[in-house]
Design a protein around this motif. Structure first.
Motif, PDB file in Angstrom:
ATOM      1  N   UNK A   1      60.144  52.364  74.733  1.00 13.89           N
ATOM      2  CA  UNK A   1      60.716  53.721  74.737  1.00 13.89           C
ATOM      3  C   UNK A   1      59.637  54.760  75.024  1.00 13.89           C
ATOM      4  N   UNK A   2      58.460  54.584  74.431  1.00 12.93           N
ATOM      5  CA  UNK A   2      57.363  55.535  74.665  1.00 12.93           C
ATOM      6  C   UNK A   2      56.926  55.509  76.129  1.00 12.93           C
TER       7      UNK A   2
ATOM      8  N   UNK B   1      67.947  47.447  68.189  1.00 15.59           N
ATOM      9  CA  UNK B   1      66.734  47.916  68.886  1.00 15.59           C
ATOM     10  C   UNK B   1      66.586  47.350  70.288  1.00 15.59           C
ATOM     11  N   UNK B   2      66.966  46.075  70.489  1.00 16.59           N
ATOM     12  CA  UNK B   2      66.878  45.495  71.824  1.00 16.59           C
ATOM     13  C   UNK B   2      67.797  46.246  72.793  1.00 16.59           C
ATOM     14  N   UNK B   3      68.972  46.613  72.305  1.00 16.81           N
ATOM     15  CA  UNK B   3      69.922  47.354  73.134  1.00 16.81           C
ATOM     16  C   UNK B   3      69.339  48.710  73.520  1.00 16.81           C
ATOM     17  N   UNK B   4      68.691  49.375  72.562  1.00 15.67           N
ATOM     18  CA  UNK B   4      68.054  50.668  72.842  1.00 15.67           C
ATOM     19  C   UNK B   4      66.959  50.518  73.894  1.00 15.67           C
ATOM     20  N   UNK B   5      66.202  49.421  73.830  1.00 15.63           N
ATOM     21  CA  UNK B   5      65.139  49.192  74.804  1.00 15.63           C
ATOM     22  C   UNK B   5      65.703  49.024  76.211  1.00 15.63           C
ATOM     23  N   UNK B   6      66.777  48.249  76.348  1.00 13.27           N
ATOM     24  CA  UNK B   6      67.383  48.055  77.667  1.00 13.27           C
ATOM     25  C   UNK B   6      68.011  49.348  78.189  1.00 13.27           C
TER      26      UNK B   6
ATOM     27  N   UNK C   1      66.107  59.602  75.959  1.00 18.47           N
ATOM     28  CA  UNK C   1      65.104  58.693  75.414  1.00 18.47           C
ATOM     29  C   UNK C   1      64.628  59.157  74.039  1.00 18.47           C
ATOM     30  N   UNK C   2      64.571  60.466  73.828  1.00 21.68           N
ATOM     31  CA  UNK C   2      64.237  60.974  72.493  1.00 21.68           C
ATOM     32  C   UNK C   2      65.308  60.552  71.497  1.00 21.68           C
TER      33      UNK C   2
ATOM     34  N   UNK D   1      56.910  58.226  81.518  1.00 22.77           N
ATOM     35  CA  UNK D   1      57.143  58.144  82.961  1.00 22.77           C
ATOM     36  C   UNK D   1      58.249  59.101  83.408  1.00 22.77           C
ATOM     37  N   UNK D   2      59.322  59.157  82.631  1.00 21.02           N
ATOM     38  CA  UNK D   2      60.441  60.032  82.980  1.00 21.02           C
ATOM     39  C   UNK D   2      60.038  61.500  82.878  1.00 21.02           C
ATOM     40  N   UNK D   3      59.279  61.869  81.862  1.00 18.78           N
ATOM     41  CA  UNK D   3      58.866  63.259  81.700  1.00 18.78           C
ATOM     42  C   UNK D   3      57.863  63.695  82.766  1.00 18.78           C
TER      43      UNK D   3
END
Length: 308
Positions: free
Chosen positions: A211-212, A115-120, A239-240, A217-219
């Protein structure tokens, strides 16, 4: 006459039991073959992606791909340990407590790091879309390695705390025992479960918020551009994917409930948990990235065209 009937009935029951045991063993062997094949496929696919990563200079300097390669390596370690531990529990193999503790601790640390990797990775996409002019300055290879070191440090902190609690509370003879090597077997004190659960829940909440936030911000940037094929829209879809991966990681925690079952199909339950809750979620990321990412897909096609 009655003795012959009883003897015949006993023989029939024995024959049926033997047939059932043989069928049960065949099913176990079949599951082991399937799991081994799936694991070998995963390793092969990961190796192909890592070969592309290590043989492409500009990829090795890209923060996004550095984090992706780290996730591949981390998931490979996690799945290798998970397969070994699942096989050990399913086949009722007893392991000394010190060896079991090291294996389970490493597996738990690599599980928390995902999960930390996904956050970065989400933050990297956020910077690339929302601050494109500062992306090359903020998301450098050196900072990626610092982020990876931070992940491992934070990922191992609960394990260090658990070890300190354990050695200060149990007798030394506890470490001379042999046991079925799984996480639940090493939770001998309530405080251990509190530490593990609190940090795990806190980590998942924090990563979910990251992630949210980055997705929103990206959208917003994607809506301004108004193009479905813009880099912002692609980043939003990425991100999804990260959110789905996070959900699957969270879903894998449910395996601890089903593995409390101790009936005759215990081995099958453990193997199904490994296949559905540990293997498939980790396969999703390299499979989608390998097909979806232009750099990897082109390099893989070129690699196989050269082989042919």
């Amino acid at each position: 006459m009655m003795n012959l009937t009883v003897f015949s009935t006993f023989n029939n029951i024995t024959y049926i039991n033997n047939q059932y045991l043989q069928m049960h063993q065949h099913v176990q062997i079949g599951f082991i073959i399937i799991i081994t094949f799936c694991f070998c496929f995963f390793i092969y696919f990961i190796l192909v992606l890592l070969v592309v990563y290590f043989t492409t200079p500009h990829v090795r300097e890209n923060a996004r791909y550095i984090l992706f390669a780290h996730m591949l390596i981390n998931d490979t370690v996690y799945l290798s340990l998970g397969l070994f531990l699942s096989m050990g529990v399913g086949l009722l193999i007893y392991i000394p407590v010190p060896i079991c503790y090291i294996l389970v601790t490493c597996a738990a640390a690599t599980f928390r790091i995902t999960p930390y990797n996904l956050a970065f990775m989400a933050l990297e996409r956020y910077v690339a879309i929302c601050f494109p002019l500062r992306h090359t300055m903020l998301c450098t290879a050196q900072r990626s390695y610092v982020a990876i070191a931070a992940m491992w440090f934070v990922g191992w902190l609960p394990s260090f705390a658990d070890f300190i609690v354990l050695i200060s509370s149990v007798e030394i003879k506890y470490f001379s025992r042999n046991l079925l090597c799984r996480h639940q077997s090493l939770l001998v004190l309530p405080v251990q479960n509190i530490i593990q659960s609190s940090i795990l829940i806190g980590s998942f909440i924090l990563v979910s918020l990251v992630i949210l936030y980055t997705y929103i911000k990206v959208m917003l940037i994607a809506r301004k551009t108004g193009s479905g094929k813009s880099s912002a829209s692609k980043a939003g879809r990425t991100l999804i994917l990260h959110a789905v991966q996070l959900f699957l990681c969270l879903l894998s925690l449910t395996s601890s409930f089903s593995e409390k079952y101790q009936g005759e199909y215990n081995f099958l339950v453990i193997m199904l948990n490994f296949l559905m809750l540990m293997y498939l979620p980790r396969l999703l990321s390299p499979l989608i990235y390998g097909i979806r990412d232009k750099v990897f897909s082109k390099s893989i096609k070129k690699m196989y065209s050269t082989i042919k």
